[in-house]
Design a protein around this motif. Sequence first.
Motif, PDB file in Angstrom:
ATOM      1  N   GLU A 173     -11.664   4.635   4.687  1.00 43.55           N
ATOM      2  CA  GLU A 173     -10.551   5.113   3.939  1.00 43.55           C
ATOM      3  C   GLU A 173     -10.335   4.241   2.493  1.00 43.55           C
ATOM      4  OE1 GLU A 173      -5.592   4.332   4.932  1.00 43.55           O
ATOM      5  OE2 GLU A 173      -6.987   3.036   5.865  1.00 43.55           O
ATOM      6  N   GLY A 174     -10.009   5.240   1.512  1.00 40.91           N
ATOM      7  CA  GLY A 174      -9.829   4.569   0.128  1.00 40.91           C
ATOM      8  C   GLY A 174      -8.845   5.001  -0.652  1.00 40.91           C
ATOM      9  N   GLN A 175      -8.911   4.815  -1.967  1.00 39.05           N
ATOM     10  CA  GLN A 175      -7.876   5.161  -2.762  1.00 39.05           C
ATOM     11  C   GLN A 175      -7.634   6.552  -2.934  1.00 39.05           C
ATOM     12  OE1 GLN A 175      -5.535   2.918  -4.233  1.00 39.05           O
ATOM     13  NE2 GLN A 175      -6.869   1.196  -4.223  1.00 39.05           N
ATOM     14  N   LEU A 206       0.769  -1.217   0.051  1.00 41.65           N
ATOM     15  CA  LEU A 206      -0.041   0.088  -0.127  1.00 41.65           C
ATOM     16  C   LEU A 206       0.963   1.353  -0.040  1.00 41.65           C
ATOM     17  CD1 LEU A 206      -2.898  -1.024   2.581  1.00 41.65           C
ATOM     18  CD2 LEU A 206      -2.749  -1.217   0.146  1.00 41.65           C
TER      19      LEU A 206
END
Length: 274
Positions: free
Chosen positions: A228-230, A125
């Motif tokens: 939470e995301g891209q 990540l």
Amino acid sequence: MELRSRREAAALTSEATAEAMGWHPSKMTRIEAGRSGLTGQDVRALLDFYGVPADDTETRDTLEGFARQGKRRTWWRPYSDVLTRQYTDLIAFESEASSVRSYQLALIPGLLQTPDYARAVTRVLQPGSSPEAVNALVDVKLQRQNQALSREDPVTLRAIVDEAAIRRVVGSGAVMAKQLQALLEASERPNITLQVIAFDAGAHVGMLGAFVIYGFPIRSDLDVVYIEGQAGSHYLERSQDRAMYDNHFEHLRAAALGVQQSRDRISHVLKDDR
């Protein structure tokens, strides 16, 4: 957040409050945005101005305690060069929370990750991070676990994971085996409830993505939803958003296997991997 809520309940503007306190208006903005600390004396003065009864000792003692804690050196300060503002906000919420309800679709919850699993996830990540930065981020995650789950009054953690999270091999088979064993051990702790949503449960509301709900000891209407995301992290505080995610979590809890069935499913996956 609590001080802002009290001010709004008293139908006072931040400008009028700042004037009454003899402060520059920007100080109120910084305090209510969590960017500036304040003393216990400041807290008492604000609560008096907002009309909070003197005998409401629970609110007063709790908020004055938060003010004292805010003056202490935060444990994550040495890692500030690798932490984003959004991440430090998450740590701050987690540090004050009394309960955490976590749903994960593809990952083991951060508070339950082993060091090797956390390292493997961080490398993927954070692809541009140096080995030193990866190690620092893993250290932070382990500190978060200790601060939340092993303190004198530990957080109550209710974690729900999709079966994909326990079947996806992260790092290696050996890393995953240790992670699943750690989940089994964690699930035996009195402050942790772990459930798995099996593949055969079919479609469910959690398919749109993961979320975490932080609950706080003063009032439930201070709960915060973390997504939470891209595109980054988001915090939802509106009552309608909290109600929607509360409802989502209850639906997921109902769709998931029971606690013992979830342990059995994890054990089954662990046995298959071996």
